[in-house]
Scaffold this active site. Structure first.
Site, PDB file in Angstrom:
ATOM      1  N   CYS A  71       7.037  -7.286   6.737  1.00  0.00           N
ATOM      2  CA  CYS A  71       8.239  -6.737   7.373  1.00  0.00           C
ATOM      3  C   CYS A  71       8.717  -7.701   8.444  1.00  0.00           C
ATOM      4  CB  CYS A  71       7.896  -5.386   8.015  1.00  0.00           C
ATOM      5  SG  CYS A  71       9.307  -4.564   8.783  1.00  0.00           S
ATOM      6  N   GLU A 125       0.818  -1.210   0.000  1.00  0.00           N
ATOM      7  CA  GLU A 125       0.000   0.000   0.000  1.00  0.00           C
ATOM      8  C   GLU A 125       0.854   1.262   0.000  1.00  0.00           C
ATOM      9  OE1 GLU A 125      -1.655  -1.682   3.568  1.00  0.00           O
ATOM     10  OE2 GLU A 125      -1.254   0.177   4.622  1.00  0.00           O
ATOM     11  N   CYS A 146       8.246  -4.956  15.174  1.00  0.00           N
ATOM     12  CA  CYS A 146       7.866  -3.933  16.160  1.00  0.00           C
ATOM     13  C   CYS A 146       6.466  -4.273  16.679  1.00  0.00           C
ATOM     14  CB  CYS A 146       7.888  -2.538  15.540  1.00  0.00           C
ATOM     15  SG  CYS A 146       9.508  -2.083  14.904  1.00  0.00           S
ATOM     16  N   CYS A 152       0.650   2.553   8.556  1.00  0.00           N
ATOM     17  CA  CYS A 152       1.457   1.527   7.964  1.00  0.00           C
ATOM     18  C   CYS A 152       0.924   0.090   8.088  1.00  0.00           C
ATOM     19  CB  CYS A 152       2.736   1.705   8.733  1.00  0.00           C
ATOM     20  SG  CYS A 152       4.084   0.784   8.428  1.00  0.00           S
ATOM     21  N   CYS A 210       3.582   8.303   0.641  1.00  0.00           N
ATOM     22  CA  CYS A 210       4.298   7.380   1.516  1.00  0.00           C
ATOM     23  C   CYS A 210       4.299   6.017   0.831  1.00  0.00           C
ATOM     24  CB  CYS A 210       3.559   7.335   2.849  1.00  0.00           C
ATOM     25  SG  CYS A 210       4.141   6.066   3.965  1.00  0.00           S
ATOM     26  N   CYS A 235       3.168  -2.369  15.501  1.00  0.00           N
ATOM     27  CA  CYS A 235       3.016  -2.107  14.067  1.00  0.00           C
ATOM     28  C   CYS A 235       2.311  -3.246  13.347  1.00  0.00           C
ATOM     29  CB  CYS A 235       4.393  -1.870  13.446  1.00  0.00           C
ATOM     30  SG  CYS A 235       4.307  -1.537  11.676  1.00  0.00           S
TER      31      CYS A 235
HETATM   32  N1  SAH Z   1      10.466   0.342   8.969  1.00  0.00           N
HETATM   33  C1  SAH Z   1      10.578   1.750   8.899  1.00  0.00           C
HETATM   34  C2  SAH Z   1       9.532   2.432   8.047  1.00  0.00           C
HETATM   35  C3  SAH Z   1       8.107   1.948   8.128  1.00  0.00           C
HETATM   36  S1  SAH Z   1       7.170   2.327   9.578  1.00  0.00           S
HETATM   37  C4  SAH Z   1      10.615   2.346  10.289  1.00  0.00           C
HETATM   38  O1  SAH Z   1      10.502   1.592  11.250  1.00  0.00           O
HETATM   39  O2  SAH Z   1      10.825   3.545  10.436  1.00  0.00           O
HETATM   40  C5  SAH Z   1       6.891   4.050   9.479  1.00  0.00           C
HETATM   41  C6  SAH Z   1       6.579   4.680  10.833  1.00  0.00           C
HETATM   42  O3  SAH Z   1       5.224   4.401  11.241  1.00  0.00           O
HETATM   43  C7  SAH Z   1       7.478   4.174  11.940  1.00  0.00           C
HETATM   44  O4  SAH Z   1       7.906   5.216  12.765  1.00  0.00           O
HETATM   45  C8  SAH Z   1       6.529   3.253  12.670  1.00  0.00           C
HETATM   46  O5  SAH Z   1       7.012   3.004  13.948  1.00  0.00           O
HETATM   47  C9  SAH Z   1       5.224   4.005  12.584  1.00  0.00           C
HETATM   48  N2  SAH Z   1       4.018   3.241  12.879  1.00  0.00           N
HETATM   49  C10 SAH Z   1       3.789   1.926  12.739  1.00  0.00           C
HETATM   50  N3  SAH Z   1       2.547   1.594  13.139  1.00  0.00           N
HETATM   51  C11 SAH Z   1       1.950   2.734  13.551  1.00  0.00           C
HETATM   52  C12 SAH Z   1       0.667   3.049  14.093  1.00  0.00           C
HETATM   53  N4  SAH Z   1      -0.264   2.113  14.260  1.00  0.00           N
HETATM   54  N5  SAH Z   1       0.416   4.344  14.406  1.00  0.00           N
HETATM   55  C13 SAH Z   1       1.350   5.304  14.210  1.00  0.00           C
HETATM   56  N6  SAH Z   1       2.565   5.065  13.707  1.00  0.00           N
HETATM   57  C14 SAH Z   1       2.873   3.804  13.378  1.00  0.00           C
END
Ligand code: SAH
Length: 347
Positions: free
Chosen positions: A109, A89, A113, A330, A102, A116
């Site tokens: 992935c 997406e 995390c 994301c 974006c 996420c």
């Molecule tokens: N892997 C990379 C890029 C993708 S995530 C990274 O970790 O930076 C992009 C951003 O969105 C990251 O800061 C991630 O921690 C955040 N993110 C993931 N899930 C989220 C959510 N549910 N709400 C807000 N931010 C989120």
């Protein structure tokens, strides 16, 4: 067969020279692909017939298809289907300074995390360069306006797909192509240290964002497994080197998770951690999801956290909220699609 959107301008120059043609043919082709944005070789009317026949037999052209769009006033969320039916997406956001997109870099992935959605669906594969380029082109076609900014913050860890990422940057940055200024491109990483150092040697002035989300190792180990490999002190040290080398400011992303990382003590600890580093902190209200138990911090908590950072002379902003209504965080659309598919299965 190779996809034409995988090639940088110099790759194309080499191709034409190899064919016994002129180098400048590559510029002509780039302009067809990225300025006039044609979707077939036959539309390239200033190229000779033989050149077009060669291109048709040597390269494929588009492969990525939009399968779903959710639209809100300033945000459109796109779900793409790839050649092998995998889904990724991208999100378009209309800001007062331009349109930013974006994009995703991987199908799923592996960083794991805990907060996420993307990590819930494990990595299936890396995206090819052309699959990243095509996300932009498809959105520009659908939206009908120029994309001025790109953030690499969709599904996937960009530094876990480093070579394709760098190729992608080279293609979209080229003056004969989309001509996206390097200062308008931001790459976000969870903190893969060797790649941060490698990234600092690139000849482009691309912005770097780092997902921090915790100011001590104990908590960061729990919510971001990558921290066990590159703990905070190692990460901060690499970022100091990055800033020294590039003279550029680093952005930290810090999602505020209720009762997890949002106390006054957390804010003080964060200010202490980044002291002396040329950076700013983007505080992000968490987008809650059905599958994950974390909750977003209350508005007052976010404001207090912000005030403490400010009092400690840390540059900080609270991110404007985009797309929480249409699950634009994301990985959420892709995972929703899989759910829809599951529902269909049980129908
Ligand atoms: N892997 C990379 C890029 C993708 S995530 C990274 O970790 O930076 C992009 C951003 O969105 C990251 O800061 C991630 O921690 C955040 N993110 C993931 N899930 C989220 C959510 N549910 N709400 C807000 N931010 C989120």
């Amino acid at each position: 067969m190779q996809n034409i959107y995988d090639l940088t301008l110099s790759n194309l120059e080499e191709y034409f020279v190899r064919k016994g043609d002129k180098k400048f043919r590559a510029v002509q082709l780039f302009e067809w692909l990225y300025r006039k944005k044609v979707s077939s070789f036959t539309e390239m009317s200033n190229l000779k017939k033989e050149v077009i026949i060669d291109l048709q037999s040597d390269f494929t052209i588009s492969s990525v298809k939009i399968v779903k769009v959710e639209r809100d006033i300033d945000v459109h969320k796109y779900l793409f289907s790839l050649n092998d039916k995998e889904k990724v997406e991208a999100v378009l956001m209309n800001h007062d300074y331009g349109n930013s997109v974006c994009i995703s870099t991987q199908v799923g992935c592996n960083m794991g995390c805990k907060f996420c959605e993307s990590g819930r669906l494990k990595k299936v594969r890396n995206l090819e360069t052309h699959e990243m380029v095509e996300q932009l082109l498809a959105i520009e076609r659908d939206y009908g306006k120029r994309i001025s900014h790109v953030v690499v913050m969709g599904i996937g860890e960009p530094f876990d797909n480093y070579d394709h990422l760098v190729h992608f940057i080279e293609i979209i940055n080229n003056d004969h192509g989309l001509a996206l200024g390097s200062r308008h491109i931001t790459v976000s990483t969870c903190g893969i240290v060797p790649k941060i150092l490698e990234f600092s040697t690139l000849p482009y002035q691309v912005n770097l964002a780092v997902s921090l989300h915790a100011s001590n190792n104990e908590l960061r180990n729990k919510i971001m497994p990558i921290n066990k490999v590159y703990p905070l002190e190692v990460l901060i040290d690499a970022l100091k080197k990055y800033v020294e080398k590039t003279n550029r400011r680093v952005t930290f992303e810090y999602i505020l998770l209720s009762g997890v990382n949002d106390t006054v003590e957390d804010a003080r600890c964060l200010a202490h951690l980044v002291r002396g580093l040329n950076c700013y902190i983007n505080l992000i209200p968490y987008n809650e999801t059905n599958h994950i138990e974390f909750k977003r911090s209350k508005k007052e908590t976010i404001l207090l956290f912000y005030d403490i950072l400010k009092k400690n002379k840390v540059n900080a902003t609270i991110r404007r909220e985009f797309g929480s209504k249409i699950s634009a965080a994301c990985g959420q659309l892709r995972s929703k699609k899989e759910e829809d598919d599951e529902i269909i299965l049980y129908d």
